[in-house]
Scaffold this motif. Structure first.
Motif, PDB file in Angstrom:
ATOM      1  N   VAL A  28       0.872  -1.168   0.000  1.00 27.90           N
ATOM      2  CA  VAL A  28       0.000   0.000   0.000  1.00 27.90           C
ATOM      3  C   VAL A  28       0.907   1.215   0.000  1.00 27.90           C
ATOM      4  CG1 VAL A  28      -1.827   1.236   1.210  1.00 27.90           C
ATOM      5  CG2 VAL A  28      -1.731  -1.261   1.342  1.00 27.90           C
ATOM      6  N   TRP A  29       0.650   2.179  -0.901  1.00 31.82           N
ATOM      7  CA  TRP A  29       1.518   3.350  -1.008  1.00 31.82           C
ATOM      8  C   TRP A  29       0.745   4.557  -1.505  1.00 31.82           C
ATOM      9  CZ3 TRP A  29       1.082  -0.397  -4.620  1.00 31.82           C
ATOM     10  CH2 TRP A  29       0.962  -0.029  -5.950  1.00 31.82           C
ATOM     11  N   ARG A  30       1.384   5.704  -1.364  1.00 31.11           N
ATOM     12  CA  ARG A  30       0.824   6.971  -1.830  1.00 31.11           C
ATOM     13  C   ARG A  30       1.402   7.274  -3.205  1.00 31.11           C
ATOM     14  NH1 ARG A  30      -1.365   9.665   2.725  1.00 31.11           N
ATOM     15  NH2 ARG A  30      -0.851   8.538   4.633  1.00 31.11           N
ATOM     16  N   SER A  31       0.530   7.551  -4.147  1.00 28.21           N
ATOM     17  CA  SER A  31       0.930   7.894  -5.507  1.00 28.21           C
ATOM     18  C   SER A  31       0.301   9.245  -5.820  1.00 28.21           C
ATOM     19  CB  SER A  31       0.452   6.821  -6.488  1.00 28.21           C
ATOM     20  OG  SER A  31       0.840   7.131  -7.798  1.00 28.21           O
ATOM     21  N   GLY A  32       1.027  10.313  -5.507  1.00 28.54           N
ATOM     22  CA  GLY A  32       0.444  11.651  -5.605  1.00 28.54           C
ATOM     23  C   GLY A  32      -0.665  11.769  -4.580  1.00 28.54           C
ATOM     24  N   GLU A  33      -1.855  12.137  -5.032  1.00 24.98           N
ATOM     25  CA  GLU A  33      -3.005  12.267  -4.134  1.00 24.98           C
ATOM     26  C   GLU A  33      -3.725  10.928  -3.917  1.00 24.98           C
ATOM     27  OE1 GLU A  33      -3.916  15.112  -2.480  1.00 24.98           O
ATOM     28  OE2 GLU A  33      -2.010  15.838  -3.261  1.00 24.98           O
ATOM     29  N   ARG A  34      -3.387   9.934  -4.713  1.00 24.17           N
ATOM     30  CA  ARG A  34      -4.047   8.633  -4.619  1.00 24.17           C
ATOM     31  C   ARG A  34      -3.341   7.709  -3.636  1.00 24.17           C
ATOM     32  NH1 ARG A  34      -4.926   5.907 -10.334  1.00 24.17           N
ATOM     33  NH2 ARG A  34      -6.128   4.486  -9.043  1.00 24.17           N
ATOM     34  N   LEU A  49       7.992  -8.629  -3.762  1.00 25.46           N
ATOM     35  CA  LEU A  49       8.513  -7.360  -4.264  1.00 25.46           C
ATOM     36  C   LEU A  49       9.060  -6.495  -3.137  1.00 25.46           C
ATOM     37  CD1 LEU A  49       5.492  -6.548  -6.594  1.00 25.46           C
ATOM     38  CD2 LEU A  49       7.710  -7.462  -7.305  1.00 25.46           C
ATOM     39  N   ASP A  50      10.165  -5.817  -3.410  1.00 21.48           N
ATOM     40  CA  ASP A  50      10.696  -4.791  -2.514  1.00 21.48           C
ATOM     41  C   ASP A  50      10.366  -3.434  -3.112  1.00 21.48           C
ATOM     42  OD1 ASP A  50      11.954  -6.314  -0.521  1.00 21.48           O
ATOM     43  OD2 ASP A  50      13.795  -6.503  -1.694  1.00 21.48           O
ATOM     44  N   CYS A  51      10.108  -2.457  -2.265  1.00 20.85           N
ATOM     45  CA  CYS A  51       9.896  -1.083  -2.707  1.00 20.85           C
ATOM     46  C   CYS A  51      11.249  -0.385  -2.629  1.00 20.85           C
ATOM     47  CB  CYS A  51       8.867  -0.414  -1.808  1.00 20.85           C
ATOM     48  SG  CYS A  51       8.434   1.244  -2.333  1.00 20.85           S
ATOM     49  N   LYS A  52      11.834  -0.039  -3.805  1.00 17.41           N
ATOM     50  CA  LYS A  52      13.169   0.566  -3.864  1.00 17.41           C
ATOM     51  C   LYS A  52      13.202   1.709  -4.867  1.00 17.41           C
ATOM     52  CE  LYS A  52      15.953  -3.598  -3.096  1.00 17.41           C
ATOM     53  NZ  LYS A  52      16.974  -4.450  -3.698  1.00 17.41           N
ATOM     54  N   ASP A  53      13.650   2.851  -4.443  1.00 17.09           N
ATOM     55  CA  ASP A  53      13.893   3.983  -5.339  1.00 17.09           C
ATOM     56  C   ASP A  53      12.729   4.262  -6.281  1.00 17.09           C
ATOM     57  OD1 ASP A  53      16.482   4.249  -4.234  1.00 17.09           O
ATOM     58  OD2 ASP A  53      17.254   2.728  -5.616  1.00 17.09           O
ATOM     59  N   GLY A  54      11.520   4.286  -5.764  1.00 20.75           N
ATOM     60  CA  GLY A  54      10.353   4.635  -6.567  1.00 20.75           C
ATOM     61  C   GLY A  54       9.841   3.535  -7.475  1.00 20.75           C
ATOM     62  N   ALA A  55      10.211   2.286  -7.206  1.00 19.06           N
ATOM     63  CA  ALA A  55       9.741   1.154  -8.017  1.00 19.06           C
ATOM     64  C   ALA A  55       9.614  -0.075  -7.134  1.00 19.06           C
ATOM     65  CB  ALA A  55      10.721   0.878  -9.152  1.00 19.06           C
ATOM     66  N   LYS A  64      11.363  -5.151 -12.546  1.00 17.32           N
ATOM     67  CA  LYS A  64      11.067  -3.848 -11.949  1.00 17.32           C
ATOM     68  C   LYS A  64       9.746  -3.319 -12.493  1.00 17.32           C
ATOM     69  CE  LYS A  64      13.824   0.263 -11.085  1.00 17.32           C
ATOM     70  NZ  LYS A  64      15.036   0.963 -11.497  1.00 17.32           N
ATOM     71  N   PHE A  65       8.902  -2.799 -11.584  1.00 14.95           N
ATOM     72  CA  PHE A  65       7.586  -2.269 -11.926  1.00 14.95           C
ATOM     73  C   PHE A  65       7.453  -0.844 -11.381  1.00 14.95           C
ATOM     74  CE2 PHE A  65       7.319  -6.826 -11.626  1.00 14.95           C
ATOM     75  CZ  PHE A  65       6.556  -7.199 -12.714  1.00 14.95           C
ATOM     76  N   GLY A  66       6.884   0.060 -12.175  1.00 16.07           N
ATOM     77  CA  GLY A  66       6.692   1.442 -11.755  1.00 16.07           C
ATOM     78  C   GLY A  66       5.594   1.564 -10.714  1.00 16.07           C
ATOM     79  N   MET A  67       5.778   2.475  -9.765  1.00 16.11           N
ATOM     80  CA  MET A  67       4.796   2.650  -8.702  1.00 16.11           C
ATOM     81  C   MET A  67       3.559   3.416  -9.175  1.00 16.11           C
ATOM     82  SD  MET A  67       7.164   3.351  -5.357  1.00 16.11           S
ATOM     83  CE  MET A  67       5.875   3.178  -4.131  1.00 16.11           C
ATOM     84  N   GLU A  68       3.702   4.289 -10.152  1.00 16.23           N
ATOM     85  CA  GLU A  68       2.545   5.063 -10.593  1.00 16.23           C
ATOM     86  C   GLU A  68       1.595   4.255 -11.457  1.00 16.23           C
ATOM     87  OE1 GLU A  68       2.394   9.075 -12.252  1.00 16.23           O
ATOM     88  OE2 GLU A  68       4.036   9.486 -10.863  1.00 16.23           O
ATOM     89  N   SER A  69       2.142   3.587 -12.445  1.00 16.86           N
ATOM     90  CA  SER A  69       1.296   2.865 -13.401  1.00 16.86           C
ATOM     91  C   SER A  69       1.236   1.364 -13.124  1.00 16.86           C
ATOM     92  CB  SER A  69       1.828   3.064 -14.816  1.00 16.86           C
ATOM     93  OG  SER A  69       3.096   2.430 -14.951  1.00 16.86           O
ATOM     94  N   GLY A  70       2.218   0.842 -12.400  1.00  9.81           N
ATOM     95  CA  GLY A  70       2.313  -0.594 -12.172  1.00  9.81           C
ATOM     96  C   GLY A  70       2.911  -1.348 -13.343  1.00  9.81           C
TER      97      GLY A  70
END
Length: 101
Positions: A28-34, A49-55, A64-70
């Motif tokens: 669970v994470w914050r992606s801008g206002e979402r 998955l590990d959360c590292k450097d914005g991914a 590696k997967f992007g946090m904004e779009s997945g």
């Protein structure tokens, strides 16, 4: 159906919170206002998955997967694959999984 995942106050400003979800885990994470939630599983071979450097990065093989779009950014996961997002709704002070509403 509605199921509480976590309190909003527990979600960090940077990075992610790993929360239990019906015998599995979700990030669970914050992606801008979402606020987003996705299964803690790599789409290549099912690794965590590990959360590292914005991914999100697979611990087993580095996909590696992007946090904004997945979306998959690099690695052996199939091109065009995305994280498995949960249908959620923020209500009062909690993030809830919702289905069939």
């Amino acid at each position: 159906m509605r199921h509480k995942i976590c309190k909003i106050a527990d979600i960090p400003q940077i990075g992610s919170l790993i929360a239990p979800f019906f015998g599995r885990e979700v990030h669970v994470w914050r992606s801008g206002e979402r606020i987003r939630a996705a299964a803690n599983i790599c789409l290549h071979f099912g690794g965590p998955l590990d959360c590292k450097d914005g991914a999100f990065v697979c611990q087993w093989h580095g996909a590696k997967f992007g946090m904004e779009s997945g979306e998959r950014l690099e690695g052996p996961a199939p091109k065009g694959s995305r994280l498995m997002f949960l249908s959620t709704r923020v209500e009062n002070d909690a993030l809830n999984y919702v289905w069939g509403e």
